[in-house]
Each structure stands twice: as structure tokens, then as C-alpha cells.
Write a protein that holds these residues in place. Structure first.
Motif, PDB file in Angstrom:
ATOM      1  N   GLU A 318       0.837  -1.208   0.000  1.00 15.66           N
ATOM      2  CA  GLU A 318       0.000   0.000   0.000  1.00 15.66           C
ATOM      3  C   GLU A 318       0.870   1.256   0.000  1.00 15.66           C
ATOM      4  N   SER A 319       1.998   1.199   0.693  1.00 13.90           N
ATOM      5  CA  SER A 319       2.888   2.360   0.763  1.00 13.90           C
ATOM      6  C   SER A 319       3.566   2.622  -0.576  1.00 13.90           C
ATOM      7  N   LYS A 320       4.013   1.565  -1.234  1.00 11.05           N
ATOM      8  CA  LYS A 320       4.640   1.731  -2.550  1.00 11.05           C
ATOM      9  C   LYS A 320       3.659   2.339  -3.547  1.00 11.05           C
ATOM     10  N   ILE A 321       2.425   1.843  -3.523  1.00  6.31           N
ATOM     11  CA  ILE A 321       1.419   2.331  -4.464  1.00  6.31           C
ATOM     12  C   ILE A 321       1.085   3.793  -4.188  1.00  6.31           C
ATOM     13  N   LYS A 322       0.913   4.127  -2.922  1.00  6.12           N
ATOM     14  CA  LYS A 322       0.597   5.517  -2.586  1.00  6.12           C
ATOM     15  C   LYS A 322       1.736   6.444  -2.960  1.00  6.12           C
ATOM     16  N   GLY A 330       4.220  18.710  -7.607  1.00  2.73           N
ATOM     17  CA  GLY A 330       4.357  18.290  -8.990  1.00  2.73           C
ATOM     18  C   GLY A 330       5.212  17.062  -9.221  1.00  2.73           C
ATOM     19  N   THR A 331       5.642  16.396  -8.147  1.00  7.75           N
ATOM     20  CA  THR A 331       6.510  15.221  -8.282  1.00  7.75           C
ATOM     21  C   THR A 331       5.980  14.084  -7.423  1.00  7.75           C
ATOM     22  N   PRO A 332       5.938  12.832  -7.944  1.00 11.60           N
ATOM     23  CA  PRO A 332       5.528  11.705  -7.087  1.00 11.60           C
ATOM     24  C   PRO A 332       6.405  11.644  -5.835  1.00 11.60           C
ATOM     25  N   VAL A 333       5.790  11.421  -4.693  1.00 10.73           N
ATOM     26  CA  VAL A 333       6.553  11.494  -3.443  1.00 10.73           C
ATOM     27  C   VAL A 333       7.624  10.416  -3.351  1.00 10.73           C
ATOM     28  N   GLN A 334       7.514   9.352  -4.143  1.00 11.62           N
ATOM     29  CA  GLN A 334       8.554   8.325  -4.115  1.00 11.62           C
ATOM     30  C   GLN A 334       9.882   8.841  -4.675  1.00 11.62           C
ATOM     31  N   GLU A 335       9.860   9.982  -5.331  1.00  7.94           N
ATOM     32  CA  GLU A 335      11.087  10.524  -5.898  1.00  7.94           C
ATOM     33  C   GLU A 335      11.866  11.381  -4.908  1.00  7.94           C
ATOM     34  N   TYR A 336      11.281  11.681  -3.773  1.00 11.82           N
ATOM     35  CA  TYR A 336      11.977  12.501  -2.784  1.00 11.82           C
ATOM     36  C   TYR A 336      12.890  11.632  -1.917  1.00 11.82           C
ATOM     37  N   PRO A 337      14.076  12.131  -1.582  1.00 10.14           N
ATOM     38  CA  PRO A 337      15.061  11.304  -0.858  1.00 10.14           C
ATOM     39  C   PRO A 337      14.542  10.718   0.451  1.00 10.14           C
ATOM     40  N   LEU A 338      13.801  11.487   1.243  1.00  7.31           N
ATOM     41  CA  LEU A 338      13.313  10.944   2.511  1.00  7.31           C
ATOM     42  C   LEU A 338      12.340   9.799   2.292  1.00  7.31           C
ATOM     43  N   MET A 339      11.452   9.932   1.305  1.00  4.40           N
ATOM     44  CA  MET A 339      10.512   8.843   1.044  1.00  4.40           C
ATOM     45  C   MET A 339      11.237   7.640   0.453  1.00  4.40           C
ATOM     46  N   ALA A 399       3.126  -1.168  10.058  1.00  2.00           N
ATOM     47  CA  ALA A 399       1.746  -0.751   9.824  1.00  2.00           C
ATOM     48  C   ALA A 399       1.530   0.697  10.245  1.00  2.00           C
ATOM     49  N   SER A 400       2.160   1.086  11.338  1.00  2.97           N
ATOM     50  CA  SER A 400       2.032   2.462  11.807  1.00  2.97           C
ATOM     51  C   SER A 400       2.586   3.437  10.779  1.00  2.97           C
ATOM     52  N   TYR A 401       3.765   3.122  10.238  1.00  2.00           N
ATOM     53  CA  TYR A 401       4.333   4.065   9.285  1.00  2.00           C
ATOM     54  C   TYR A 401       3.584   4.035   7.959  1.00  2.00           C
ATOM     55  N   ALA A 402       3.005   2.903   7.605  1.00  2.00           N
ATOM     56  CA  ALA A 402       2.195   2.851   6.384  1.00  2.00           C
ATOM     57  C   ALA A 402       0.997   3.795   6.485  1.00  2.00           C
ATOM     58  N   MET A 403       0.443   3.927   7.685  1.00  2.00           N
ATOM     59  CA  MET A 403      -0.636   4.891   7.890  1.00  2.00           C
ATOM     60  C   MET A 403      -0.141   6.305   7.615  1.00  2.00           C
ATOM     61  N   GLU A 404       1.068   6.600   8.061  1.00  2.00           N
ATOM     62  CA  GLU A 404       1.622   7.938   7.869  1.00  2.00           C
ATOM     63  C   GLU A 404       1.821   8.250   6.393  1.00  2.00           C
ATOM     64  N   ILE A 405       2.261   7.266   5.637  1.00  2.00           N
ATOM     65  CA  ILE A 405       2.471   7.488   4.201  1.00  2.00           C
ATOM     66  C   ILE A 405       1.153   7.780   3.496  1.00  2.00           C
ATOM     67  N   GLN A 406       0.073   7.195   3.984  1.00  2.00           N
ATOM     68  CA  GLN A 406      -1.240   7.470   3.403  1.00  2.00           C
ATOM     69  C   GLN A 406      -1.740   8.857   3.769  1.00  2.00           C
ATOM     70  N   GLY A 407      -1.112   9.507   4.738  1.00  2.00           N
ATOM     71  CA  GLY A 407      -1.595  10.796   5.198  1.00  2.00           C
ATOM     72  C   GLY A 407      -2.818  10.619   6.081  1.00  2.00           C
ATOM     73  N   VAL A 416      -7.400   0.630   4.285  1.00  2.00           N
ATOM     74  CA  VAL A 416      -7.008  -0.633   4.891  1.00  2.00           C
ATOM     75  C   VAL A 416      -5.887  -0.487   5.920  1.00  2.00           C
ATOM     76  N   THR A 417      -5.051   0.554   5.809  1.00  2.00           N
ATOM     77  CA  THR A 417      -3.964   0.679   6.776  1.00  2.00           C
ATOM     78  C   THR A 417      -4.491   0.846   8.202  1.00  2.00           C
ATOM     79  N   HIS A 418      -5.659   1.433   8.335  1.00  2.00           N
ATOM     80  CA  HIS A 418      -6.309   1.560   9.640  1.00  2.00           C
ATOM     81  C   HIS A 418      -6.500   0.178  10.255  1.00  2.00           C
ATOM     82  N   ARG A 419      -6.977  -0.778   9.460  1.00  2.00           N
ATOM     83  CA  ARG A 419      -7.209  -2.144   9.956  1.00  2.00           C
ATOM     84  C   ARG A 419      -5.902  -2.901  10.134  1.00  2.00           C
ATOM     85  N   LEU A 420      -4.957  -2.707   9.240  1.00  2.00           N
ATOM     86  CA  LEU A 420      -3.675  -3.396   9.390  1.00  2.00           C
ATOM     87  C   LEU A 420      -3.029  -3.051  10.725  1.00  2.00           C
TER      88      LEU A 420
END
Length: 588
Positions: A318-322, A330-339, A399-407, A416-420
Motif C-alpha cells: 500500500e505504501s509503494k502504491i501511494k 508536482g513530483t511523485p513522493v517516491q522521488e523525494y530522498p526521505l521517502m 503498519a504504523s508508518y504505512a498509515m503515515e504514508i497514506q496521510g 485498509v492501513t487503519h485495519r492493518l
């Protein structure tokens, strides 16, 4: 090898996909731990199951989470009914899952085979199922565990229940459960107060209360109780099968008092049970109950670990897809160094947990094939509590950090991250807390001398690495392995109070060294098979983050593997060893 990294932007979310096909790391680990003849047969079934879980079962899981089981303790006339009402989606998931052979294939040869598959197959299917519903994995796991107990310890008296537990027909399958916890006892199993009164040679009546009973209405429930004049403590416990309905079809004399209002794992009904002279059937010999139950406990702890890994896998997906789809400035967040670093960390954590959990499953599977192999037993007993301890906590963090990536959406029950996250939080509690597991590790090392198998095992993993690109990494892990051996000797000579104080630190230390060794061996295997150095980077980052103490926490060393190898680790692009060696040379 393909030169194209996986593009997660083509998905909207982590469902209506095939979880088996989208997880190259899981496919590689399954190939590693299955016997070759079994994997070649099972791969197509795992592919079919990955598709099923990613579609219908995943959709149903969300419906079930909003419409969990309801208990009707009494009927309209006030008589005990113990009726658990399930949403139709739960019945469909049960039918699809059990008919896929998730339990049956390990006990009864599936069509097209002369022999059953090993328990590694059940564990792999449970891991895939955890991508959709870790709560439902609980009854599935206990069904397999109860069948394992009966296979190992029953003399045929309970064959009708064994056949039901291992059936692949939705018409005849029954589910298992384990009612262990009592309010006054908790993890202190020897404090169990439930009593068993003899009715005839193998049938008893149980009286007492069980406090945390998952899959409360199972027909194949295992419970510990004490017979009259039996010794105190665990030595006086016998094991019984307590059905929802007796063999003559009558509702058993017990009361399902209430269901627990739980944070997560909504799909499995968990409640309180009062045995009121409940009919129960003795399993095996009397006063051997705790020994017999350890068969199920070892199994459940490994399944807890693979369930944790399944949650991590779904959270990572879910995190990779988000990150591939969400744009910021203007840039997919996966392109930023921290992400990039965050996803890289999550991917490496996932593969580390996956490798250790599957390794624990491999040795449990091997032990259940041959109970006379002492070294296999020692490895199973060493790795099992550690696997459960560490992966459970890792799943909560992931799971906690996956929630953060979803905002903000990650915190909302529509996603689904809520349930995970809610489901993951029970994993450190089920089947023994981290303290209990750490003490269990001390017992295995002290009473069972399991280090006699552990140390040569780690040496064999490290000695398998002979590719030049792995030399510095294998040397670092070998040095830490020597330190671990020193720590083991020190604790062996320490007083009991200090040993207990350090037990959890030791468990995590063993996990780190064994996992690093596994990842190095896996890297060698992938280099041999396809000349791909991707897993070498996975191993290197795990070692840097867990075993090496970099000055200034590494901030000033210029080392940025997540930036250099993001596509390889997160998007599963191949990496040539020459390219890795060249980059390492420049870095030095």
C-alpha cells in the motif's frame, strides 16, 4: 532478468491484484524453504491463492471488519444457545480458504499428489491470507494446530475430529481453537483452575472459566484442565478436546458469556467461556497436557510470525502504491530522498522479517517430518520464540508508518492501513508476550542446550558466502557473531536474575545476527542463480542499520544506499554485481 523496475503507479490500491505475483521476495523464500519437489507442485496453487486473496477475500475482509460476529448467548426463551452470527462474507471467505487446501494439503494428499505437502505450505498460504485478513488467519492457524496435536498425540479416539479439522470440503470441515488463558493465570499456565471429572474411560466433564477464547464456537477446541488428585502446576494438567456440540449432537454444557470488544482482528470472535460440566474428550495420556499443548504453541508462534510478515507485506505494498501515485509539488513522493529512504527501510525490514519467519517455519516443518532429529528440534525451539517476538513488533511499526504514508486517510477506517495497524497490535500479545518469549529462549539455551545447533548453523550460513562482493559484509557479520557467542557464554555463567534482565536483549541480538547471516546466504544464492546483487544490498543495509555502530550515526559518512539502489530494493529491479562493486569502490 528484466531491466524494468516494477511500476506501482499502475495500481490504485493494494487489492484486486495477485499478492503472490507482486511479492518476488516471498516467492524466493518459499522456493528456498520448500522441498524442491513440493515447491514445483505448489507454485501454481500459491499463484491461484494469491489471486483469490487479492480479490474476493480482500474485499470480503473489509465488509467483515464493519460487520463482525455477533453472539447470542440465549435464545428468545432464555435458554443457552451459544449462537455466533457471522456475516455471509465470512462464510464465503471460510469456504474459499479451506477448499483451497490451506489446512488439508498438509495432512491429506491433494489431488495429483501421493503425499501431503509440508507445513511450510500451510504457513505460506497463511502469510498470503494475512495480506487480506490477519484475524481470519487465527482460526485457520488453530485448525491446523489442533489437527497437528491430534496427529501427534491422539491414539485414534478422536479420529472423527481429526478428519473434520483436515477436511477440504466446506460441508464437513470443522475449525479448531485453543482455550488456554484464565483470568487468574494469564501466562502462568500452571495456575489453571479448570477441573476435569471422569465420566467414563475417556470422557470427562470440565468446570471452570476461560478468559480469552478466540474462535469461541469451534468444534475442535483444545483446553487444559486438572483431573482430581493431579499434581499442582503444569505437571498436573491434562489436555481435552471440548466441542461446541457433543458427539450426540447436543449443545455442550458451557456458556459463551460475551465477546470481547477488541481493537482489531474483528473477523475472529473472541470471548469468555464458562464450562458448566462441559463434555470433553481426553487427548492422549493424562497429565501430559502441557507437553501436548507445546506442539500447538510452537506452531501458533510461527504462524503468528508469518501473519506479522503478511501484514508487513500488505502495508509495504500500500505504501509503494501511494508513494508512486501521490504527488507533492508536482513530483511523485517516491522521488523525494526521505521517502526513498522510508520505503527502502520498510522493504529491507520486510525481507528481514520474511527470511527469519520462513526459516523458523522451515525448521518446524522439518521437525514435524522427523521428531527424532535432535539438531532440527534444537533449531526449531531456538528460532520459534525469537521469530514471534521480533516480527510482531516489526509489524506494528511497519503498519504504523504505512498509515503515515497514506496521510490523513491512513487514520480513517475507510482505508485498509487503519485495519492493518489495529490487527497488528495483537500480535505481540497472542501466544506469549515478548517477556515470556525471552524467558522461553533462556530455557531452550539452558535446559535444552540449543546453542549446540545454533552456532554451527550460523557458521554454515556465513561460510556459504564466497562471492567477492560479499566479502566485507560477511566479515562484519562474522565479527558480530563472535560477539554474540561471547554474550551467550557470559549469560550462561551469570546468575538467574541477571540472565532474565538481559533475556530480551539477547533475543533481539540473536535475531539480528541470524537474520544478517540468512540475508548474506540469500544474497549468495541469488548471485549464483541469476548474477543479481539486489539481495546483497538488502543484506548490507540490514547489517548497517542493526549491527554496525557508525560514528555520528552515519550522518557524515556519505553512505546513501537508499538513493543509489532504490529501484533495485523497492521496485525489484536487477542489479549487477559489477555495478555494486564499482559503487562500493567509489564510496571507499
Amino acid at each position: 532478468m528484466t531491466d524494468t523496475p516494477h511500476d506501482y503507479a499502475e495500481y490504485d490500491e493494494g487489492r484486486h491484484v495477485n499478492y503472490w505475483r507482486l511479492d518476488p521476495a516471498l516467492r524466493a523464500e518459499a522456493r528456498r524453504v520448500y522441498p524442491e519437489s513440493e515447491f514445483s507442485w505448489a507454485a501454481s496453487r500459491l499463484d491461484e491463492f494469491g489471486e483469490l486473496v487479492g480479490g474476493t477475500i480482500a474485499d470480503n475482509a473489509d465488509v467483515i471488519d464493519d460487520n463482525g460476529p455477533k453472539l447470542h448467548s440465549y435464545d428468545e426463551y432464555g435458554a443457552v444457545s451459544n449462537d455466533v452470527e457471522y456475516h455471509p462474507a465470512q462464510h464465503e471467505n471460510e469456504r474459499l480458504t479451506y477448499e483451497s487446501g490451506i489446512v488439508a494439503d498438509a495432512f491429506d494428499p491433494p489431488s495429483g499428489r501421493k503425499e501431503p505437502l509440508g507445513l511450510a505450505h500451510t504457513l505460506t498460504m497463511q502469510l498470503l491470507l494475512s495480506y487480506a485478513d490477519a484475524g481470519f488467519v487465527c482460526p485457520v492457524s488453530m485448525t491446523a494446530g489442533a489437527a497437528l496435536v491430534l496427529r501427534n498425540h491422539d491414539d485414534g479416539f478422536l479420529d472423527d475430529y481429526f478428519e473434520g479439522l483436515t477436511s477440504r470440503s466446506s460441508e464437513s470441515v470443522i475449525e479448531g481453537a485453543m482455550f488456554l488463558t484464565e483470568e487468574q493465570g494469564g501466562s502462568d499456565v500452571g495456575a489453571i483452575e479448570t477441573t476435569a471429572e471422569l465420566v467414563d474411560e475417556r470422557t470427562y466433564e470440565l468446570t471452570g472459566e476461560k478468559w480469552f477464547c478466540s474462535n469461541i464456537d469451534a468444534e475442535g477446541t483444545l483446553a487444559l484442565a486438572r483431573r482430581a488428585d493431579a499434581p499442582e502446576g503444569t505437571a498436573g494438567l491434562s489436555l481435552f478436546l471440548v466441542p461446541h456440540r457433543t458427539r450426540d449432537g447436543e449443545l455442550n454444557d458451557q456458556l459463551y458469556r460475551r465477546l470481547k470488544d477488541k481493537l482489531g482482528t474483528i473477523s475472529v470472535p473472541t470471548g469468555e467461556v464458562e464450562f458448566r460440566g462441559a463434555e470433553a474428550y481426553l487427548v492422549g495420556e493424562p497429565e501430559q497436557g502441557f507437553k501436548y499443548m507445546t506442539t500447538m504453541l510452537n506452531w501458533e508462534r510461527v504462524t503468528n510470525a508469518v501473519g506479522a510478515v503478511g501484514i508487513m507485506g500488505r502495508a509495504l505494498l500500500e505504501s509503494k502504491i501511494k508513494a508512486a501515485n501521490r504527488e507533492a509539488f508536482g513530483t511523485p513522493v517516491q522521488e523525494y530522498p526521505l521517502m526513498k529512504r522510508d520505503l527502502f527501510d520498510m522493504a529491507v525490514d520486510y525481507e528481514a522479517a520474511l527470511a527469519f519467519a520462513m526459516e523458523a517455519g522451515k525448521w518446524l516443518d522439518r521437525y514435524e517430518r522427523d521428531h527424532d532429529d535432535e539438531k532440527t528440534y534444537q533449531l526449531m525451539r531456538t528460532l520459534t520464540p525469537i521469530a514471534k517476538l521480533r516480527t510482531a513488533r516489526m509489524s506494528v511499526d511497519t503498519a504504523s508508518y504505512a498509515m503515515e504514508i497514506q496521510g490523513g486517510n491512513g487514520y480513517v477506517s475507510d482505508f485498509v492501513t487503519h485495519r492493518l495497524f489495529r490487527d497488528a497490535q495483537v500480535l505481540p500479545i497472542w501466544e506469549g508476550t515478548s517477556n515470556i518469549l525471552s524467558l522461553d529462549l533462556l530455557r531452550t539455551l539452558g535446559r535444552e542446550q540449543t546453542h549446540e545447533a545454533l552456532l554451527p548453523y550460523v557458521e554454515s550460513l556465513l561460510s556459504s558466502a564466497d562471492h567477492p562482493v560479499l566479502d566485507p559484509l560477511a566479515a562484519s557479520v562474522s565479527e558480530e557473531f563472535e560477539s554474540l557467542q561471547h554474550a551467550l557464554v557470559s549469560l550462561a555463567n551469570a546468575d538467574d536474575e541477571y540472565a532474565q534482565h538481559e533475556a530480551k536483549t539477547l533475543a533481539n541480538y540473536v535475531f539480528d545476527v541470524v537474520t544478517a547471516s540468512l540475508l548474506v546466504a540469500n544474497a549468495q544464492r541469488e548471485l549464483d542463480a541469476s548474477n543479481d546483487a539486489r539481495k546483497a544490498v538488502v543484506a548490507e543495509w540490514f547489517v548497517e542499520q542493526t549491527l554496525l555502530d557508525a560514528p555520528g550515526r552515519g550522518i557524515a559518512d556519505g553512505d546513501a544506499l537508499p538513493l543509489a539502489y532504490f529501484d533495485a530494493v523497492v521496485r525489484h529491479a536487477p542489479l549487477s554485481p559489477d555495478a555494486l562493486a564499482e559503487a562500493e569502490t567509489k564510496a571507499r
